[in-house]
Design a protein around this motif. Structure first.
Motif, PDB file in Angstrom:
ATOM      1  N   ALA A  24       0.833  -1.208   0.000  1.00  0.00           N
ATOM      2  CA  ALA A  24       0.000   0.000   0.000  1.00  0.00           C
ATOM      3  C   ALA A  24       0.868   1.258   0.000  1.00  0.00           C
ATOM      4  CB  ALA A  24      -0.952  -0.013   1.190  1.00  0.00           C
ATOM      5  N   VAL A  25       1.943   1.250   0.776  1.00  0.00           N
ATOM      6  CA  VAL A  25       2.852   2.407   0.807  1.00  0.00           C
ATOM      7  C   VAL A  25       3.491   2.616  -0.564  1.00  0.00           C
ATOM      8  CG1 VAL A  25       5.032   3.263   1.757  1.00  0.00           C
ATOM      9  CG2 VAL A  25       3.288   2.347   3.294  1.00  0.00           C
ATOM     10  N   LEU A  26       3.942   1.541  -1.192  1.00  0.00           N
ATOM     11  CA  LEU A  26       4.557   1.668  -2.521  1.00  0.00           C
ATOM     12  C   LEU A  26       3.555   2.176  -3.548  1.00  0.00           C
ATOM     13  CD1 LEU A  26       6.853  -1.487  -2.542  1.00  0.00           C
ATOM     14  CD2 LEU A  26       7.534   0.919  -2.244  1.00  0.00           C
ATOM     15  N   GLY A  85      10.065   4.471   5.309  1.00  0.00           N
ATOM     16  CA  GLY A  85      11.261   4.534   6.147  1.00  0.00           C
ATOM     17  C   GLY A  85      11.121   3.691   7.407  1.00  0.00           C
ATOM     18  N   VAL A  86       9.957   3.721   8.014  1.00  0.00           N
ATOM     19  CA  VAL A  86       9.705   2.894   9.201  1.00  0.00           C
ATOM     20  C   VAL A  86       9.826   1.419   8.833  1.00  0.00           C
ATOM     21  CG1 VAL A  86       7.954   2.199  10.894  1.00  0.00           C
ATOM     22  CG2 VAL A  86       8.293   4.620  10.371  1.00  0.00           C
ATOM     23  N   LEU A  87       9.205   1.048   7.728  1.00  0.00           N
ATOM     24  CA  LEU A  87       9.279  -0.349   7.292  1.00  0.00           C
ATOM     25  C   LEU A  87      10.723  -0.764   7.014  1.00  0.00           C
ATOM     26  CD1 LEU A  87       6.204  -0.488   4.913  1.00  0.00           C
ATOM     27  CD2 LEU A  87       6.568  -1.967   6.902  1.00  0.00           C
ATOM     28  N   ASP A  88      11.467   0.105   6.355  1.00  0.00           N
ATOM     29  CA  ASP A  88      12.848  -0.218   6.006  1.00  0.00           C
ATOM     30  C   ASP A  88      13.750  -0.327   7.239  1.00  0.00           C
ATOM     31  OD1 ASP A  88      12.199  -0.330   3.334  1.00  0.00           O
ATOM     32  OD2 ASP A  88      12.943   1.686   2.873  1.00  0.00           O
ATOM     33  N   ARG A  89      13.424   0.393   8.297  1.00  0.00           N
ATOM     34  CA  ARG A  89      14.235   0.351   9.524  1.00  0.00           C
ATOM     35  C   ARG A  89      13.876  -0.788  10.457  1.00  0.00           C
ATOM     36  NH1 ARG A  89      13.111   5.744   9.124  1.00  0.00           N
ATOM     37  NH2 ARG A  89      11.609   5.625  10.796  1.00  0.00           N
ATOM     38  N   MET A  90      12.734  -1.420  10.237  1.00  0.00           N
ATOM     39  CA  MET A  90      12.316  -2.499  11.141  1.00  0.00           C
ATOM     40  C   MET A  90      13.347  -3.601  11.144  1.00  0.00           C
ATOM     41  SD  MET A  90       8.269  -2.849  10.643  1.00  0.00           S
ATOM     42  CE  MET A  90       7.193  -1.661  11.367  1.00  0.00           C
ATOM     43  N   GLY A  91      13.681  -4.042  12.332  1.00  0.00           N
ATOM     44  CA  GLY A  91      14.648  -5.142  12.479  1.00  0.00           C
ATOM     45  C   GLY A  91      16.080  -4.667  12.550  1.00  0.00           C
ATOM     46  N   ALA A  98       3.954   9.425   2.512  1.00  0.00           N
ATOM     47  CA  ALA A  98       4.055   7.960   2.510  1.00  0.00           C
ATOM     48  C   ALA A  98       5.489   7.484   2.719  1.00  0.00           C
ATOM     49  CB  ALA A  98       3.501   7.402   1.204  1.00  0.00           C
ATOM     50  N   LYS A  99       6.462   8.288   2.313  1.00  0.00           N
ATOM     51  CA  LYS A  99       7.863   7.869   2.457  1.00  0.00           C
ATOM     52  C   LYS A  99       8.271   7.729   3.929  1.00  0.00           C
ATOM     53  CE  LYS A  99       9.360   9.427  -2.054  1.00  0.00           C
ATOM     54  NZ  LYS A  99      10.167  10.373  -2.828  1.00  0.00           N
ATOM     55  N   VAL A 100       7.578   8.424   4.796  1.00  0.00           N
ATOM     56  CA  VAL A 100       7.841   8.252   6.233  1.00  0.00           C
ATOM     57  C   VAL A 100       7.499   6.824   6.640  1.00  0.00           C
ATOM     58  CG1 VAL A 100       7.135   8.962   8.554  1.00  0.00           C
ATOM     59  CG2 VAL A 100       7.531  10.689   6.787  1.00  0.00           C
ATOM     60  N   LEU A 101       6.353   6.329   6.172  1.00  0.00           N
ATOM     61  CA  LEU A 101       5.960   4.952   6.481  1.00  0.00           C
ATOM     62  C   LEU A 101       6.932   3.959   5.859  1.00  0.00           C
ATOM     63  CD1 LEU A 101       2.075   5.100   6.075  1.00  0.00           C
ATOM     64  CD2 LEU A 101       3.417   5.173   8.180  1.00  0.00           C
TER      65      LEU A 101
END
Length: 178
Positions: free
Chosen positions: A148-150, A168-174, A163-166
């Motif tokens: 959905a973000v993409l 970024g959150v996804l990319d930083r997870m883990g 949306a890029k904030v979301l």
């Protein structure tokens, strides 16, 4: 962690504009509006507030103001699965109002003036999809949230809705934060 996504809800200024916009269902019946006010006043009494919201829904089914009221209630009460159900109804409404295909995955940037922030109907679709993505992330459905973000980034190439904030959150997870 999914919990690190935070507690920010989709933008209330945008929501306030939707509530008064004739393009999204026109005037709310007085009785339904009264139930929305009563729900707000009794927010601390979950059963009472929810009953008022459901009465407003019965009087004005599918109205943006009612859907947003239900979404906010469930979201802020931490009832995220129920908020997601309302977000899906909002996505259906936003797709219809914009004359888009029903499946958000198949929507293309050329299908509506998504880049024109002044166009309320395409903006309604974008913010609804953002709320949907956010809830998917919070509920641990990371791949659905990422998809959905993409799609948001594809439709809103200048990222007016953030949306890029979301992403970024996804990319930083883990990853460990330094």
């Amino acid at each position: 962690m999914v919990g690190s996504v935070g507690q920010a809800a989709p933008q209330s200024v945008f929501e306030d504009a939707l509530l008064s916009n004739a393009l999204l269902g026109g005037g709310l019946p007085d009785d339904a509006e009264d139930h929305l006010w009563q729900a707000a006043l009794s927010y601390h009494l979950d059963d009472v507030a929810e009953r008022h919201l459901r009465q407003a829904e019965a009087l004005a089914p599918g109205h943006a103001a009612v859907l947003i009221g239900l979404y906010r209630f469930y979201f802020y009460k931490g009832r995220l699965s129920e908020a997601l159900g309302i977000a899906k109804l909002c996505l259906e409404k936003a797709s219809r109002e914009n004359n888009l295909v029903p499946d958000w995955r198949e929507v293309a940037a050329a299908d509506a003036p998504f880049g024109d922030y002044e166009e309320i109907l395409p903006r309604f679709f974008l913010f609804t999809l953002k709320g949907y993505a956010y809830l998917q992330m919070r509920l641990g459905n990371l791949e659905e949230g990422r998809a959905a973000v993409l799609k948001l980034i594809e439709l809103d190439s200048t990222d007016k809705i953030g949306a890029k904030v979301l992403l970024g959150v996804l990319d930083r997870m883990g990853h460990d934060d330094d």
